[in-house]
Enzyme design. Structure first.
Site, PDB file in Angstrom:
ATOM      1  N   ALA B  13       0.830  -1.201   0.000  1.00 13.33           N
ATOM      2  CA  ALA B  13       0.000   0.000   0.000  1.00 13.33           C
ATOM      3  C   ALA B  13       0.865   1.251   0.000  1.00 13.33           C
ATOM      4  O   ALA B  13       2.055   1.193   0.298  1.00 13.33           O
ATOM      5  CB  ALA B  13      -0.911  -0.019   1.225  1.00 13.33           C
ATOM      6  N   CYS B  14       0.237   2.361  -0.314  1.00 15.91           N
ATOM      7  CA  CYS B  14       0.892   3.673  -0.305  1.00 15.91           C
ATOM      8  C   CYS B  14       1.590   3.867   1.036  1.00 15.91           C
ATOM      9  O   CYS B  14       0.983   3.582   2.063  1.00 15.91           O
ATOM     10  CB  CYS B  14      -0.167   4.751  -0.517  1.00 15.91           C
ATOM     11  SG  CYS B  14       0.430   6.436  -0.447  1.00 15.91           S
TER      12      CYS B  14
END
Lengths: 159, 75
Positions: B13-14
């Site tokens: 994820a970011c």
């Protein structure tokens, strides 16, 4: 790419979610090749605390402050839906499912990306922190150091 | 396409995809092509903006069963 740009983040809050936002931006900015500094002041200093109990020479008030505040980012509460500590437990479970980096991991990654972690000396003294309680590879500075970076900076945030 | 290097950041994820992309491209030469495979639906906007800012060219992209692949040429 010409001269490198800079991102300066003030982390004032001691909430897990806000520290997470700050450190995601710090890591992103480092990926943008910015010179990145995170200035920790007041409750944000808790993100820099080592997680165990550290022996240090302290007065009574300092000891009390130390006990009342979270030892490290992992022990921080949420700014919303904290529910006496249940909220952080739930969000960490969801984060695991979504493979999201935890705040301690984000801080470590920021250090690997040469993000400059700064502790505000005045609030370090005010809250009674000793250097041995905080992470090792950080610097101590004041408002002028922040302004020196920020006046020529490109991104400036107060979280 | 002549891919010099490929990274698989599926599931991450970011901000991990962009952090890993930056790390990978740093080791390449100008004109080399980096392939980035991700499941992050925000990656398209992220990589487009990042490549533009850093002077790299986003050559092509595709989406297949929620897996996104990007080809970035180092500038």
């Amino acid at each position: 790419m010409t001269e490198s740009k800079s991102t300066n983040i003030i982390l004032f809050s001691g909430d897990y979610d806000k520290a997470m936002a700050a450190y995601i931006i710090a890591n992103g900015a480092a990926a943008y090749d910015h010179k990145v500094t995170v200035f920790h002041t007041f409750w944000g200093l808790n993100a820099l605390r080592k997680d165990g109990k550290v022996e240090a020479q302290k007065g009574m008030l300092e000891k009390m402050f130390g006990k009342m505040m979270p030892r490290g980012a992992d022990k921080m509460g949420l700014s919303n839906m904290n529910m006496a500590g249940l909220g952080p437990k739930m969000i960490k479970k969801v984060m695991k499912k979504h493979n999201t980096s935890t705040v301690p991991e984000l801080i470590e990654m920021a250090q690997m990306q040469d993000v400059n972690l700064v502790a505000c000396q005045m609030t370090v003294d005010l809250l009674g922190f000793k250097k041995e309680e905080l992470l090792d590879d950080i610097t101590y500075a004041g408002v002028a150091a922040y302004l020196g970076e920020a006046e020529d900076g490109n991104v400036s945030l107060f979280i | 396409m002549n891919v010099t290097k490929s990274i698989d950041v599926k599931g991450l994820a970011c901000p991990m995809p962009i952090v890993q992309t930056k790390k990978a491209i740093k080791e390449l030469q100008t004109q080399d092509v980096l392939e980035v495979v991700t499941t992050d639906a925000g990656a398209k906007a992220d990589l487009t903006a990042w490549a533009k800012s850093q002077g790299h060219a986003l050559l092509d992209e595709k989406e297949e069963n929620d897996v996104f692949t990007f080809w970035i040429q180092k500038g």
